[in-house]
Design a protein around this motif. Structure first.
Motif, PDB file in Angstrom:
ATOM      1  N   ASN A 188       1.002  -1.291   0.017  1.00  0.00           N
ATOM      2  CA  ASN A 188      -0.030  -0.089  -0.096  1.00  0.00           C
ATOM      3  C   ASN A 188       0.852   1.319  -0.025  1.00  0.00           C
ATOM      4  OD1 ASN A 188      -2.759  -0.958  -0.009  1.00  0.00           O
ATOM      5  ND2 ASN A 188      -2.149  -1.847   2.176  1.00  0.00           N
ATOM      6  N   GLY A 189       0.056   2.444   0.005  1.00  0.00           N
ATOM      7  CA  GLY A 189       0.621   3.712   0.059  1.00  0.00           C
ATOM      8  C   GLY A 189       1.219   4.208   1.576  1.00  0.00           C
ATOM      9  N   ASP A 197       6.428   6.138   9.082  1.00  0.00           N
ATOM     10  CA  ASP A 197       7.434   6.509   8.289  1.00  0.00           C
ATOM     11  C   ASP A 197       8.584   6.927   8.954  1.00  0.00           C
ATOM     12  OD1 ASP A 197       5.421   5.973   6.121  1.00  0.00           O
ATOM     13  OD2 ASP A 197       5.155   8.128   5.956  1.00  0.00           O
ATOM     14  N   LEU A 239       7.380   1.485  -0.714  1.00  0.00           N
ATOM     15  CA  LEU A 239       5.783   1.346  -0.870  1.00  0.00           C
ATOM     16  C   LEU A 239       5.580   0.790  -2.221  1.00  0.00           C
ATOM     17  CD1 LEU A 239       5.095   4.381   1.319  1.00  0.00           C
ATOM     18  CD2 LEU A 239       5.024   2.140   1.829  1.00  0.00           C
ATOM     19  N   HIS A 240       4.231   0.411  -2.281  1.00  0.00           N
ATOM     20  CA  HIS A 240       3.805   0.060  -3.541  1.00  0.00           C
ATOM     21  C   HIS A 240       4.487  -0.971  -4.492  1.00  0.00           C
ATOM     22  CE1 HIS A 240       0.790   3.581  -3.385  1.00  0.00           C
ATOM     23  NE2 HIS A 240       1.956   4.295  -3.394  1.00  0.00           N
TER      24      HIS A 240
END
Length: 437
Positions: free
Chosen positions: A36-37, A108, A120-121
């Motif tokens: 996910n982001g 983060d 991420l992603h």
């Protein structure tokens, strides 16, 4: 991103983020991969912004990396903590409320401050043990990138990497429903004829316009009082594959629309609004590993002290019935402190691999309790310490000296089984009967 790491963690949810931070703080070169982001998993992306439980019977039993970030997020958002000395209250009143956006931002910072790399992603594409190290493929926007790792940590929630490595996974024939978190607004509860809306609801279910499980079998009055929130069941869904997850997401949003359309047809609810919603439907169970040890409901509810325990867990048995017909909540007896063994985190037949979170080895009833965020944070930190030691020494996870691992964990704030003594119950505190909020 490097071509080789000591530790690669897949899944940046409540287990994976503490795992990566712990491994990096212990000096392991570490990569955290999240699909996910945002980090935080169930707490952020799935919107269950109530991580718990960190305390049992008035005593803190889970601390360390996850707790530290949660505590910072509470202060940053200007929220307040519950009174944890009130162990007699229903468990849901002792959950810690957080703001997902604030928590995600602080996660983060914590990951990057630890020295870990963050991607991420992206997600695991393949995994192969070559006899000396892990050869991992990571699916990115640029294609599949190859990475070598000394130890791999699977915190995907579905044991994805375990499956990609060809190791066995278990599934239950009848899985618990998922939930899409939605908060409704735009109405005044005091001005509603709740009895009439309940009758309209029952008629809509009879006509097939609503499903019986859509409101998790809550009375309409309770659903409206809570403005939805964690009170929607999405039944018949699974989470082990991309196809499964696609079907789950579509089913969750269709459930949201059914409820919204029904509410807007009711007097006083014509202007009901969706004030918040989670972009991801929460999955309670998908796949679990075949571990060296399996945590059963009896182990959990008796507070079994496993000799290789690496963390505490605390939550009532919380089985959401597979057909969506309510929830089976069974509070633990006073003084019970369940523990999680290392053996439940290690897949049989694996090499230098550790799993944390809801996919560890356990039966459905035990997993309904230890799957929650705080317990996953404790497991994740333990997994990170195990992985760092594993990569540094070339020793398989099940063969690591636990005294060394426990020393590492305590040095980073963790509370371990045996550290907490529960006092006799106070005569001024009597348990309040559990009621689903």
């Amino acid at each position: 991103m490097r071509s080789r790491y000591d530790v690669v963690v897949f899944g940046g949810g409540t287990a994976g983020t503490p795992a990566a931070i712990q491994a990096a703080r212990l000096g392991a070169s570490t990569l955290l991969v999240e699909k996910n982001g945002a980090l935080g998993g169930t707490t952020t992306v799935a919107g269950v912004a109530l991580p718990g439980l960190f305390h049992a019977w008035g005593q803190q039993i889970i601390a360390g990396i996850g707790w530290d970030v949660v505590l910072r997020s509470v202060r940053e958002a200007g929220l307040e903590l519950p009174d944890f000395t009130r162990w007699d209250l229903p468990h849901w009143l002792l959950q810690v409320r957080v703001v997902p956006a604030v928590l995600a931002a602080l996660l983060d910072d914590a990951v990057l401050a630890s020295g870990a790399d963050l991607l991420l992603h992206a997600m695991a594409a393949n995994a192969r043990w070559d006899g000396r190290s892990w050869r991992l493929g990571i699916a990115t926007k640029e294609g599949v990138r190859e990475v070598e790792a000394g130890c791999v940590v699977d915190c995907t929630g579905d044991a994805d990497v375990v499956g990609l490595a060809g190791l066995p996974r278990r599934t239950n024939a009848r899985r618990q429903p998922g939930t899409i978190m939605v908060r409704f607004g735009g109405y005044d509860l005091a001005g509603l004829d709740v009895d009439a809306i309940q009758r309209a609801h029952d008629a809509a279910v009879a006509r097939g316009e609503l499903h019986a499980a859509d409101l998790a079998h809550n009375p309409v009055g309770k659903f409206l009082r809570n403005r939805g929130e964690n009170a929607i069941h999405v039944t018949g869904i699974q989470g082990g594959t991309s196809e499964d997850r696609t079907a789950a997401e579509v089913a969750g949003r269709r459930t949201l629309l059914r409820i919204l359309r029904f509410l807007r047809r009711q007097p006083g609810l014509e202007r009901v609004t969706v004030d918040a919603w989670a972009t991801e439907t929460g999955i309670r169970e998908a796949c679990t590993i075949d571990g060296h040890a399996t945590v059963t409901a009896r182990d959990y509810t008796s507070g079994r002290q496993w000799p290789d325990a690496v963390s505490y867990s605390f939550y009532p048995i919380d089985v959401h019935r597979p057909d969506g017909d309510g929830i089976d909540i069974r509070p633990l007896p006073y003084g019970t402190l369940p523990t999680i063994p290392r053996g439940a985190l290690v897949p049989r037949g694996s090499h230098r691999m550790v799993v944390a979170g809801r996919a560890i080895s356990g039966d459905q009833e035990a997993a309904s309790a230890y799957r929650v965020q705080a317990s996953s944070m404790a497991m994740g930190q333990a997994a990170g310490a195990l992985a760092a030691r594993c990569a540094a020494t070339g020793t398989d996870v099940v063969d690591l000296p636990l005294d060394d691992v426990r020393r590492d964990l305590r040095a980073h704030g963790a509370i371990l089984p045996g550290d907490v003594v529960v006092p006799p119950p106070s005569t001024t505190h009597r348990p309040v009967p559990e009621e689903i909020p």
